[in-house]
Design an enzyme around this catalytic site. Structure first.
Site, mmCIF file in Angstrom:
data_model
loop_
_atom_site.group_PDB
_atom_site.id
_atom_site.type_symbol
_atom_site.label_atom_id
_atom_site.label_comp_id
_atom_site.label_asym_id
_atom_site.label_seq_id
_atom_site.Cartn_x
_atom_site.Cartn_y
_atom_site.Cartn_z
ATOM 1 N N LYS B 51 1.231 -1.608 0.230
ATOM 2 C CA LYS B 51 -0.008 0.197 0.254
ATOM 3 C C LYS B 51 0.812 1.353 -0.228
ATOM 4 O O LYS B 51 0.943 2.314 -0.916
ATOM 5 C CB LYS B 51 -0.701 0.194 1.260
ATOM 6 C CG LYS B 51 -1.812 -1.058 1.174
ATOM 7 C CD LYS B 51 -2.961 -1.141 1.976
ATOM 8 C CE LYS B 51 -2.527 -1.524 4.127
ATOM 9 N NZ LYS B 51 -1.513 -2.122 4.011
ATOM 10 N N GLU B 76 1.626 6.425 9.864
ATOM 11 C CA GLU B 76 2.389 5.601 9.792
ATOM 12 C C GLU B 76 3.842 5.604 9.836
ATOM 13 O O GLU B 76 4.717 6.028 11.168
ATOM 14 C CB GLU B 76 2.064 4.352 9.031
ATOM 15 C CG GLU B 76 1.928 3.109 9.800
ATOM 16 C CD GLU B 76 0.863 2.013 9.287
ATOM 17 O OE1 GLU B 76 0.689 2.116 7.901
ATOM 18 O OE2 GLU B 76 0.919 1.263 9.584
ATOM 19 N N LYS B 224 -14.992 -0.434 -7.147
ATOM 20 C CA LYS B 224 -15.797 0.499 -7.678
ATOM 21 C C LYS B 224 -15.724 1.747 -7.994
ATOM 22 O O LYS B 224 -14.227 1.888 -7.515
ATOM 23 C CB LYS B 224 -17.192 -0.428 -6.735
ATOM 24 C CG LYS B 224 -17.204 1.167 -5.964
ATOM 25 C CD LYS B 224 -18.329 1.244 -5.093
ATOM 26 C CE LYS B 224 -18.450 1.612 -3.700
ATOM 27 N NZ LYS B 224 -19.589 1.676 -2.616
ATOM 28 N N GLY B 292 14.551 -35.063 -23.638
ATOM 29 C CA GLY B 292 15.921 -35.777 -24.356
ATOM 30 C C GLY B 292 15.521 -36.530 -25.720
ATOM 31 O O GLY B 292 16.141 -36.854 -26.489
ATOM 32 N N LYS B 295 14.135 -31.419 -27.927
ATOM 33 C CA LYS B 295 14.014 -29.904 -28.016
ATOM 34 C C LYS B 295 14.677 -28.717 -28.131
ATOM 35 O O LYS B 295 14.323 -27.746 -28.709
ATOM 36 C CB LYS B 295 12.374 -29.266 -26.500
ATOM 37 C CG LYS B 295 10.893 -30.554 -26.841
ATOM 38 C CD LYS B 295 10.236 -30.314 -25.799
ATOM 39 C CE LYS B 295 11.225 -30.669 -24.005
ATOM 40 N NZ LYS B 295 11.716 -32.044 -23.744
ATOM 41 N N GLU B 319 16.564 -24.474 -18.361
ATOM 42 C CA GLU B 319 16.493 -25.765 -17.933
ATOM 43 C C GLU B 319 18.626 -26.352 -17.688
ATOM 44 O O GLU B 319 19.128 -26.671 -17.061
ATOM 45 C CB GLU B 319 15.906 -27.196 -18.719
ATOM 46 C CG GLU B 319 14.699 -26.379 -18.127
ATOM 47 C CD GLU B 319 14.412 -27.994 -19.358
ATOM 48 O OE1 GLU B 319 14.569 -28.197 -20.220
ATOM 49 O OE2 GLU B 319 12.746 -28.650 -18.885
ATOM 50 N N MET B 459 -0.847 -26.674 -37.438
ATOM 51 C CA MET B 459 -0.238 -25.378 -38.473
ATOM 52 C C MET B 459 -1.606 -24.599 -39.416
ATOM 53 O O MET B 459 -2.146 -24.904 -39.438
ATOM 54 C CB MET B 459 0.615 -25.916 -39.556
ATOM 55 C CG MET B 459 0.774 -25.449 -40.149
ATOM 56 S SD MET B 459 2.836 -25.104 -39.729
ATOM 57 C CE MET B 459 3.418 -22.880 -40.849
#
Lengths: 98, 517
Positions: B51, B76, B224, B292, B295, B319, B459
């Protein structure tokens, strides 16, 4: 021992005048002649209120004798005002004597 | 209309409520323009929901972007604390104070001063100080932080409540746009403590900081805005050093990306052929497969294909480490180091755990802005699943993909399937409808041998090959071979060998229509 006091008020409102009047009455009774009151209108001098970080009005700040204390309100509760000013001992004696 | 109500009702002549652009990143989008101008908005949130940062940023953004000065009323934290805490966001409040663009009204409690209450009081001094500060800096924005603290400073709550109502009214008459923060005890419950919403009920914004599956998730919701429209629901946000609050208005993103017929190479001729001539330039391609299956190799080919054509590619690797990645790429005949030196590639390796997902999204956008790539690759997207909830992850995926599409760059994401054979991942289910193309990599067990297969599943906007072909990997990268003709059930993850006589029989079923026979 001189009581140095500053009373912060907002304009000429009812509670402002009440506070000033109540305060004078109490001080005249408890320590006549031994006090200095400065009255600050925060609407006219907001920077004073800023410096002393006054939030509510009326606020009374007791600068001396130490410790610094604040009393907030229209000073209608005499007991609390005496407590805040450190005059409660005298008051207590009075009560004891009765 | 009396003069008084005219002053209170600050709407513009045509009756609609004007908005003040806060320029807090993303926030104006969910507010549909900004906070209602010359009105007071309540920002409510639990402890630690940012805040104070939000309140300070409201003023800071006004100073930096709109040349609007501001007043910060603090109940505060002390002004010193705020000055120090906000430096990390790049906001030099002390300097702004010198320039008369920022003014503090210090109403923080003084623990060393005894206060006694005797009789009635009001908050006239506070109001006078705020008015004084607004006049002093010619303020346009006022932030009050936080209302709960003033209730703990003064004992009479009904007085404080009515005085705050008076203050809110006075703020309107000063023609400032104000923001008040208030505490709440629960993430889902009463709007705020002490019933403060009763006097500033016109506009309410809620900041949440919830714990879901051991992960913190911040959201902002416009509850609101009286008399004016806003986006509904919770939107994630994050607080980052040097920036402050950044709202991610994901669901407010419009589907209005351009699309082109321009094709780009996948980096592999065979794969291009399977895709019907390459990927579309501003499309998102998902490469899915078990660990494996190749990719990262497809990613490497994609990058190399870009570099060969003089295009720039940005790779986010979640990774593998940089060294590992470069070594593997060398093994396939791609020199990432050289590509980086030539300015065709930038590799960013990070552990997914170092940041929250919202922060990852902002970082990714930042890198894209800096590097201005033609292509972006993420290897792998599923690694990021770990650091977020399912909902958070879905929002992240939508955020990344829509951003990439808006930039008209080609995006290639990889997703790791959880099981070795077949199966799909959470990543896939979230992303598959957003992606334009899906390439599936699968292990295929035939006759005691593990082989790899590739197929183009989808595709968008183009014909593509439907066959599942064998993938071979060697020192020159990826080679796509002949289709698997004698195996079925590859997609479902339970491949079964089909004998050649069976193949002939199935072929025979459709023989009547075949003109060659």
């Amino acid at each position: 021992m001189i009581y140095k006091l500053t009373l912060y008020i907002t304009g000429r409102t009812y509670s402002s005048e009440c506070a000033a009047e109540n305060l004078r009455r109490i001080l005249e009774k408890e320590c006549p002649g031994a006090y200095e009151i400065t009255i600050v209108d925060v609407v006219e001098r907001p920077e004073e209120a800023e410096t002393h970080r006054v939030l509510a009005t009326p606020t009374l700040i007791k600068e001396s004798p130490p410790p610094v204390r604040r009393i907030v309100g229209d000073m209608s509760d005499t007991c609390k005002v005496l407590l805040g000013l450190g005059l409660n001992s005298a008051n207590a004696k009075e009560v004891n004597q009765r | 209309m009396s003069a008084k109500s005219a002053a209170i009702n600050s709407s513009s002549p045509n009756g609609s409520v004007k908005k003040l652009a806060t320029t807090i990143p993303g926030f104006d989008l969910i507010c549909e323009g900004g906070l209602p101008e010359h009105r007071t908005t309540l920002i409510s949130g639990t402890a630690g929901s940012a805040k104070t940062v939000f309140a300070a940023q409201f003023l800071a953004e006004g100073i930096v972007n709109e040349n609007q000065s501001g007043v910060f009323v603090t109940f505060e934290e002390s002004p010193d604390d705020i000055r120090r805490n906000m430096l990390g966001f790049g906001w030099d409040i002390a300097e702004w104070e010198k320039q008369n663009r920022w003014c503090f009204v210090d109403a923080s409690s003084q623990p060393n001063v005894d206060t006694v209450v005797s009789g009635k009081y009001d908050l006239g001094a506070l109001l006078a100080r705020i008015e004084h500060a607004v006049r002093k800096v010619n303020g346009c924005r006022v932030a009050i932080d936080s209302l709960g603290a003033i209730f703990s400073q003064l004992p009479d709550h009904s007085v404080v409540r009515s005085e705050l109502f008076r203050t809110a009214t006075a703020l309107r008459q000063m023609n400032v746009t104000a923001l008040l923060t208030a505490e709440r005890t629960q993430e889902y419950g009463d709007i705020a403590r002490y019933g403060v919403e009763e006097f500033v009920a016109d506009n309410v914004v809620i900041l949440r900081n919830t714990l879901e599956e051991e992960k913190r998730r911040r959201t902002v919701e416009v509850l609101k805005f009286r008399g004016t429209a806003h986006q509904k629901g919770e939107y994630p946000f994050t607080v980052i050093p040097g920036k402050g609050v950044v709202v991610l208005p994901l669901s407010a993103i419009e589907l209005k990306q351009k699309s082109s017929d321009l094709r780009v190479t996948s980096g592999n001729e065979d794969l291009d052929r399977m895709c019907g001539g390459g990927f579309f330039r501003d499309s998102i391609i998902l490469v899915s497969g078990a660990t494996g299956t190749g990719k990262t190799l497809i990613t490497a080919e994609f990058i190399a294909g870009a570099a060969r054509r003089g295009e720039r590619c940005l790779l986010f690797a979640f990774e593998e480490s940089r060294e590992q990645l470069f070594r593997n790429a060398r093994g396939w005949g791609h020199d990432f180091g050289k590509m980086e030196n030539d300015g065709y590639l930038r590799v960013i390796c990070e552990y997914p755990e170092v940041l929250g997902l919202e922060d990852h999204l902002i970082r990714i956008k930042q890198y894209i802005e800096e590097f201005k790539p033609d292509r972006v690759a993420v290897d792998s997207l599923s690694a990021l699943e770990r650091v977020s909830t399912e909902k958070g992850f879905r929002e992240f995926v939508i955020g990344v993909t829509s951003h990439i599409k808006h930039q008209e760059i080609t995006g290639l994401f990889t997703a790791t399937a959880p099981s070795l054979l077949g199966g799909s991942s959470v990543t896939e289910s979230h992303i598959s409808t957003i992606t334009d193309s899906i390439i599936l990599l699968r292990y295929i067990e035939t006759l005691g041998e593990i082989r790899r297969g590739v197929t183009v599943l989808k595709m968008r906007g183009s014909a593509h090959e439907k066959k599942i072909r064998e993938v071979m990997i060697d020192g020159d990268g990826m080679h796509i071979g002949v289709p698997f003709r004698d195996v079925s059930g590859i997609l479902s993850g339970s491949p079964t060998h089909v004998s050649s006589s069976e193949l002939e029989r199935i072929g025979g079923l459709f023989a009547d229509d075949d003109p060659k026979k």
